[in-house]
Each structure stands twice: as structure tokens, then as C-alpha cells.
Scaffold this motif. Structure first.
Motif, PDB file in Angstrom:
ATOM      1  N   HIS A  99       0.644  -1.063   0.003  1.00  0.00           N
ATOM      2  CA  HIS A  99       0.140  -0.202  -0.062  1.00  0.00           C
ATOM      3  C   HIS A  99       0.805   1.282  -0.272  1.00  0.00           C
ATOM      4  CE1 HIS A  99      -2.466  -3.237   1.317  1.00  0.00           C
ATOM      5  NE2 HIS A  99      -3.582  -2.547   0.776  1.00  0.00           N
ATOM      6  N   ARG A 100       2.286   1.232   0.311  1.00  0.00           N
ATOM      7  CA  ARG A 100       2.956   2.251   0.225  1.00  0.00           C
ATOM      8  C   ARG A 100       3.701   2.279  -1.258  1.00  0.00           C
ATOM      9  NH1 ARG A 100       7.367   0.544   4.003  1.00  0.00           N
ATOM     10  NH2 ARG A 100       7.108  -1.282   2.801  1.00  0.00           N
ATOM     11  N   GLN A 252      11.889  -0.248   1.421  1.00  0.00           N
ATOM     12  CA  GLN A 252      11.512   1.037   1.183  1.00  0.00           C
ATOM     13  C   GLN A 252      11.436   1.335  -0.458  1.00  0.00           C
ATOM     14  OE1 GLN A 252      10.895   3.188   3.914  1.00  0.00           O
ATOM     15  NE2 GLN A 252      11.533   1.537   5.324  1.00  0.00           N
ATOM     16  N   ASN A 254      10.728   1.610  -4.266  1.00  0.00           N
ATOM     17  CA  ASN A 254       9.520   1.538  -5.242  1.00  0.00           C
ATOM     18  C   ASN A 254       9.900   1.347  -6.534  1.00  0.00           C
ATOM     19  OD1 ASN A 254       9.817   3.993  -6.706  1.00  0.00           O
ATOM     20  ND2 ASN A 254       9.718   5.056  -4.647  1.00  0.00           N
ATOM     21  N   ALA A 277      -0.272   5.596  -3.747  1.00  0.00           N
ATOM     22  CA  ALA A 277       0.903   5.997  -3.369  1.00  0.00           C
ATOM     23  C   ALA A 277       1.847   6.020  -4.577  1.00  0.00           C
ATOM     24  CB  ALA A 277       1.506   4.895  -2.424  1.00  0.00           C
TER      25      ALA A 277
END
Ligand code: THG
Length: 371
Positions: A99-100, A252, A254, A277
Motif C-alpha cells: 500500500h506504500r 522502502q 518503489n 502511493a
């Protein structure tokens, strides 16, 4: 180095006995399976892949099957790439994000049927993730890990070998597309794919009891091309710019930070996990990016298991993730996951175990001129 202890948690692939007979010298755990990682001749294994053809037990690349009326919906909820136009027989490289917007796996999504997908996963438990998401969202879909174990045939001669077994139709397969096949009663799918940039195929064995039979068929058919044994080759993949989700990404990271932007579609439906996000990160601009690193010095360093700090002007700007001896550059190279304030050409230092080492940032893929 101590050995990896044997345990029932660490499963053998259907090709295990054949890899032992072929002289495997190291395994790495991958999706709780033993994935061969060395056969004792790294230089020869690299050359075999670059100049000829090699066969790899990548049975650890498990398939997570989504089956049922909501299979396509679940696939799209899990994958931050538009799958709506995919056809049966097509595969796509996708980012599965949380979800981040943090990438938690980078599978190939294969559309097996209108109500069936396989996610051919990297080393994290997407079966649990998918099952949870399906239940939480009330979807009518069954999530399972079927008896499917890929065998990769990679290298410039791979197409001739695979065509000699299955026929010339395999030559017409587009990248990541696949078709059904059978040899000696063994059910499988033949895909043009594989974790190298030298070209090749993957045979998705669909009956684990026939693993050794398939291995021997490929070994025999490949003999005229002098087929050898191999594995996802760290030197080849780093030289050519493939990302290892487990090796080059942390909790962390992406997709934009590791050069996967072209595999993300921001206009997928709003219920795709992480898409809000990812839209925000895309709008703000990511804070890190991935650059190539070439270390000074031409002594061949052993592989490393930790990320090294990268310094620019004495300040930490990020870390060096995976690294390898590069046969092409005759230097030690690796990937930097570093601040977007860093650019190609910047002089840097890398904090190796044995001290600071001068280095520089270069473009990925690596080029001989850049050493
Ligand atoms: N084969 C299968 N399953 C796999 C892998 C595989 N599961 C784990 C891991 N590898 C998944 N990750 C990748 C990463 C990159 C590629 C394939 C699988 C790849 N990428 C090319 C590139 O980035 O240049 C092409 C991408 C494209 O153009 O679409 O091949 O290897 N079964």
C-alpha cells in the motif's frame, strides 16, 4: 563458509538429482526451495551462457495460481500494470506493490486462461499475500501453488535447442508469450523468457514426477550445441541491467527507483494495491534512483552479502546493492541505490569491508567504455 542446513522447509526441485549429478556446488534458498547457484566453474558458466546455451533449474520460481471467476480482477488488484488487454498465452513483467507503493515482488504474470493467471514469482510469499487480499475483498477466486517448475534454456543457441525438441513454432513466440506442449507424455508450457539478456526459453514443467525425464530430454537435444549447466548468472544480469528484487530492493524501494517505471501503469483502477502511493511518488518525483557503479582497481573481488555505503564528497548518498566481477569491463561493478542528486560521472567512494574504494557512477547497462 558454513553450509546451509538441510530441512524439510527447504524443498528440492524436480530437477534436484540431475543438478547433483551435473556437479552443483552451491544452492541458494528461493521460495523455500533449493536453487542451484554454482557448478564450480564460474568463468566457464558465464562463457557458456554468453556464447552457447545452458540449462538452469529455476524450479524455485514458483507459480502462484489465481483461478476462478475473479482471477483477472485479483491479478489487477495485485499488479501495478494494466493487465486488461493481455491475451491468453501472453506474459507480462509486473510489479507487485504494497500500500506504500513499495515493490514486494516482481513476477511475470502469465494469462493461462480467461479465469486463470499464474504469477511466476521472485523470492517472497505472494501466495499468502494474494490469499489474504482475495479474502479481504470478498473475491471468488482460489489461490494455490500448483505443481509447476520452470527449467530455463538460455543463451544464443537456446532457440535452436528448444526448436529441435518442440518444433519451429517456438521460434515465432514473442517475448514472454507461451504455448502448451507435450514431449514424451510430459505436460508443459514453453515460454520465450528467462532471467538473462542472452535470449532463451523457459519450460514450465507441469508434472514434478517427470522432472528428471525433461532434464535428460533437454540435455540430449542440446548435446549437438554443447549445452552446459548454469543458473541465473549474477555477472551477466548485472552487466545487462536486470534487477534482483531480493538483492537490489529493500523494504522502502518503489519501482521508479529501480528502473521499472515502464512496467507501471498509473491509470489502472483505483483498487489496485499501492496505486495511490505510486501516483503520489510519480508526482513528487522519487528521491532515489539506480545507477551503475564501477570500482577502481582490477583485482577480482569475491561476491558480497551486504550493501555498502556510497559516499560523495564524504557524505553518504546511498548504498551499493548487488555487485559482481564483470568479465566485460574487467572491473568490479554493481548497482547503486542512491539519491537522485547523484549523476553519472560523479566521483564517489564505496565503503567496502576493507576500506574506502574510489569509484564512479555510470549508466546501466554497463559498457566497456565506461570502465
Ligand atoms: N522467469 C520466471 N519467473 C521468474 C523469473 C524469470 N520469477 C522471478 C524473477 N525471474 C522475476 N523477475 C524478472 C525480472 C526481469 C525479467 C524477467 C523476470 C526480464 N526483464 C527484461 C528486462 O527488464 O529487460 C524484459 C522486460 C520486458 O521488456 O518486458 O526478462 O526469469 N519464469
Amino acid at each position: 563458509m558454513p553450509e546451509i542446513g538441510i530441512h524439510t522447509r527447504l524443498r528440492r526441485s524436480p530437477y534436484y538429482d540431475a543438478t547433483v549429478a551435473a556437479g552443483v556446488t552451491a544452492f541458494s534458498p528461493y521460495n523455500n526451495m533449493l536453487l542451484p547457484l554454482a557448478y564450480g566453474d564460474p568463468d566457464g558458466e558465464y562463457r557458456q551462457l554468453m556464447d552457447g546455451v545452458s540449462m538452469w533449474d529455476v524450479g524455485g520460481e514458483r507459480q502462484i495460481q489465481l483461478q476462478g471467476p475473479d482471477a483477472s480482477r485479483l491479478a489487477q488488484i495485485l499488479c501495478a500494470r494494466d493487465l486488461s488487454k493481455a491475451l491468453v498465452g501472453q506474459g507480462k513483467y509486473v510489479a507487485v506493490c504494497d500500500h506504500r507503493g513499495v515493490i514486494i515482488n516482481d513476477p511475470i504474470a502469465l494469462k493461462i486462461d480467461d479465469d486463470c493467471w499464474w504469477l511466476s514469482i521472485a523470492d517472497s510469499d505472494i501466495r499468502m499475500w494474494a490469499r489474504c487480499v482475495a479474502a479481504e475483498r470478498g473475491l471468488d477466486v482460489e489461490v494455490s501453488e500448483p505443481d509447476v517448475s520452470p527449467l530455463a534454456v538460455q543463451g544464443p543457441m537456446a532457440e535452436d535447442v528448444v526448436a529441435s525438441i518442440f518444433g519451429d513454432w517456438v521460434r515465432d513466440l514473442k517475448y514472454f508469450w507461451f504455448g502448451d506442449a507435450e514431449i514424451d507424455g510430459i505436460p508443459l508450457k514453453v515460454a520465450r523468457s528467462g532471467w538473462s539478456k542472452q535470449g532463451g526459453f523457459e519450460l514450465y514443467l507441469m508434472d514434478g514426477s517427470r522432472g528428471l525425464d525433461l532434464w535428460h530430454i533437454v540435455a540430449e537435444a542440446g548435446a549437438p550445441w554443447n549445452i552446459g549447466v548454469g543458473y541465473p548468472n549474477p555477472a551477466e544480469r548485472i552487466e545487462h541491467g536486470l534487477v534482483s528484487w531480493g538483492g537490489d530492493c529493500d523494504d522502502q524501494t518503489n519501482p521508479f527507483e529501480v528502473r521499472l517505471t515502464r512496467f507501471v501503469d498509473l491509470d489502472v483502477p483505483d483498487d489496485t494495491i499501492g496505486i495511490q502511493a505510486l501516483r503520489q511518488i510519480a508526482a513528487d518525483g522519487p528521491t532515489r534512483h539506480q545507477l551503475g557503479i564501477v570500482l577502481d582497481g582490477d583485482e577480482r573481488r569475491p561476491g558480497h552479502t551486504v550493501w555498502y555505503d556510497v559516499l560523495s564528497g564524504g557524505e553518504k548518498v546511498g548504498r551499493m546493492t548487488c555487485g559482481t566481477w564483470s568479465y566485460k569491463l574487467e572491473r568490479n561493478i554493481g548497482y547503486g541505490l542512491v539519491s537522485t542528486s547523484c549523476s553519472v560521472g560523479d566521483p564517489i567512494e564505496v565503503a567496502l569491508d576493507d576500506g574506502l574504494r574510489a569509484a564512479k557512477f555510470v549508466d546501466i547497462p554497463f559498457r566497456i567504455e565506461d570502465r
